[in-house]
Design a protein around this motif. Structure first.
Motif, PDB file in Angstrom:
ATOM      1  N   GLU A  33      -9.459   2.057  -8.675  1.00 30.06           N
ATOM      2  CA  GLU A  33      -9.588   1.441  -7.372  1.00 30.06           C
ATOM      3  C   GLU A  33      -9.855   2.373  -6.396  1.00 30.06           C
ATOM      4  OE1 GLU A  33      -5.068   1.388  -8.565  1.00 30.06           O
ATOM      5  OE2 GLU A  33      -6.764   1.707  -9.769  1.00 30.06           O
ATOM      6  N   HIS A  34     -10.355   1.776  -5.014  1.00 31.69           N
ATOM      7  CA  HIS A  34     -10.452   2.661  -3.890  1.00 31.69           C
ATOM      8  C   HIS A  34      -9.746   3.409  -3.929  1.00 31.69           C
ATOM      9  CE1 HIS A  34     -11.368   3.580   0.478  1.00 31.69           C
ATOM     10  NE2 HIS A  34     -13.148   3.462   0.011  1.00 31.69           N
ATOM     11  N   PRO A  35      -9.805   4.441  -2.817  1.00 25.91           N
ATOM     12  CA  PRO A  35      -8.871   5.940  -2.974  1.00 25.91           C
ATOM     13  C   PRO A  35      -8.074   5.037  -1.197  1.00 25.91           C
ATOM     14  CG  PRO A  35     -11.067   7.029  -2.643  1.00 25.91           C
ATOM     15  CD  PRO A  35     -11.479   5.088  -2.924  1.00 25.91           C
ATOM     16  N   ASP A  36      -8.363   4.034  -0.891  1.00 24.64           N
ATOM     17  CA  ASP A  36      -7.387   4.069  -0.193  1.00 24.64           C
ATOM     18  C   ASP A  36      -6.131   2.816  -0.508  1.00 24.64           C
ATOM     19  OD1 ASP A  36      -8.741   4.787   2.092  1.00 24.64           O
ATOM     20  OD2 ASP A  36      -9.450   2.969   2.615  1.00 24.64           O
ATOM     21  N   LYS A  37      -6.422   2.757  -1.756  1.00 26.96           N
ATOM     22  CA  LYS A  37      -5.596   1.872  -2.608  1.00 26.96           C
ATOM     23  C   LYS A  37      -4.684   3.286  -3.788  1.00 26.96           C
ATOM     24  CE  LYS A  37      -7.725  -2.289  -1.841  1.00 26.96           C
ATOM     25  NZ  LYS A  37      -6.187  -3.374  -0.829  1.00 26.96           N
ATOM     26  N   LEU A  38      -5.005   3.991  -3.564  1.00 22.91           N
ATOM     27  CA  LEU A  38      -4.549   4.436  -5.092  1.00 22.91           C
ATOM     28  C   LEU A  38      -3.784   5.495  -4.435  1.00 22.91           C
ATOM     29  CD1 LEU A  38      -5.763   5.141  -8.066  1.00 22.91           C
ATOM     30  CD2 LEU A  38      -7.188   6.921  -6.906  1.00 22.91           C
ATOM     31  N   VAL A  39      -2.721   5.202  -4.376  1.00 22.29           N
ATOM     32  CA  VAL A  39      -1.358   5.958  -4.239  1.00 22.29           C
ATOM     33  C   VAL A  39      -0.222   6.207  -5.598  1.00 22.29           C
ATOM     34  CG1 VAL A  39       0.928   6.191  -2.843  1.00 22.29           C
ATOM     35  CG2 VAL A  39      -1.238   4.805  -2.007  1.00 22.29           C
ATOM     36  N   PHE A  40      -0.501   7.948  -5.760  1.00 25.33           N
ATOM     37  CA  PHE A  40       0.614   7.965  -6.853  1.00 25.33           C
ATOM     38  C   PHE A  40       1.516   7.989  -6.544  1.00 25.33           C
ATOM     39  CE2 PHE A  40      -4.313   9.691  -7.581  1.00 25.33           C
ATOM     40  CZ  PHE A  40      -4.469   8.480  -8.683  1.00 25.33           C
TER      41      PHE A  40
END
Length: 244
Positions: A33-40
Motif C-alpha cells: 500500500e501507499h505510504p499514506d496508508k502504511l502505518v506500522f
C-alpha cells in the motif's frame, strides 16, 4: 547483504512483522500500500529508507532499506513502465543499480506482464553494464512463451544473458527455465496450482558473492499471501569492496 522480494498480496502493514523475521537488508514488496496508508505498529522495525511506486494506493511497489543502504530513483525512470523502477543503491559496502519489478500494467495494450519487463530491459540497457540486480514479481515463466510472442520470458532471459546477467535461483540451484522445482506462487492459494514467477537476476560479479538462496514454502507462507518470498544472501569480501 540479505535481499528479499515478496509479493505480499496486499495489506503489508499487517504482514511486515512476518517478513522482517527474515532480517532483510533490502526488501522489495509487491502489492504494498501507499505510504499514506502504511502505518506500522510501534513494535515493528522502521525502515531507514523507503521508496514507493504505483497508481493504486492499495497495491504498489515498495522498496525498503533496513540497513545503511540509501535509495535514489534514477533520472532515467520511464513512468510509462509504471512499477519497474531503476534505483541507485548507495551507503553499503558498495554501490549498485537495483531494478525493482512488479510486472503488472493493465493499461498497456502491448501486454500487462512480461512485456513490461521486456520493455524495461531494453529501455534501461545502458544500466545493465554495471553492477546490477533486477528482482521482483515478473508474472512470467517460460511455459507461457507462446502466449507472449513479442518480448516473452525467454527473450528477457536471453537479453539479460547478453549482459552476463543471470537468474540467481537457476544458476545457484542448477535449475532449467520452465522446469523449476520450487514454486513462488500458488494460484488462488491452492497447492495444486504452483508456478515459479518471482526472480532475482544479478550481474556476474554479484552472483559470485551469493552465499545462499531460499524460497519460502507453501506451508509457512500461504496464510499470508499467494506468493512465497525469494531470499538471497550475499557475502562480500575485501576484494569487491576495494573495487567499489
Amino acid at each position: 547483504m540479505k535481499l528479499i522480494t515478496w509479493n505480499c498480496q496486499g495489506a503489508f502493514r499487517k504482514k511486515a512483522d512476518i517478513i522482517l523475521l527474515q532480517q532483510p537488508d533490502i526488501l522489495v514488496v509487491q502489492e504494498c500500500e501507499h505510504p499514506d496508508k502504511l502505518v506500522f505498529s510501534t513494535t515493528i522495525q522502521q525502515p531507514n529508507d523507503f521508496l514507493w511506486f504505483g497508481d493504486n494506493k492499495h497495491k504498489g511497489l515498495g522498496v525498503f532499506s533496513y540497513s545503511n543502504f540509501k535509495f535514489q530513483l534514477l533520472d532515467h525512470h520511464n513512468e510509462d513502465l509504471k512499477i519497474i523502477s531503476p534505483i541507485s543503491v548507495t551507503g553499503g559496502q558498495f554501490d549498485f543499480t537495483l531494478i525493482a519489478i512488479w510486472a503488472n500494467n493493465r493499461h498497456d495494450p502491448d501486454g500487462q506482464y512480461i512485456e513490461q519487463v521486456w520493455k524495461a530491459v531494453n529501455h534501461y540497457d545502458h544500466l545493465l553494464s554495471g553492477r546490477t540486480i533486477l528482482t521482483g514479481d515478473f508474472n512470467s515463466n517460460k511455459i507461457w512463451d507462446k502466449e507472449h510472442r513479442n518480448g516473452n520470458h525467454s527473450a528477457v532471459v536471453d537479453k539479460l544473458a547478453e549482459k552476463n546477467i543471470h537468474s540467481v535461483y537457476h544458476r545457484h540451484l542448477k535449475q532449467e527455465q520452465g522446469k523449476e522445482q520450487h514454486p513462488t506462487f500458488f494460484l488462488q492459494r491452492k497447492k495444486e496450482k504452483p508456478y515459479h514467477i518471482d526472480y532475482c537476476f544479478t550481474s556476474a560479479d554479484l552472483f559470485d558473492k551469493v552465499k545462499y538462496l531460499e524460497i519460502g514454502t507453501y506451508e509457512n507462507w500461504i496464510t499470508h499471501s499467494d506468493h512465497t518470498p525469494l531470499i538471497i544472501s550475499f557475502d562480500f569480501d575485501d576484494k569487491i569492496r576495494a573495487n567499489s
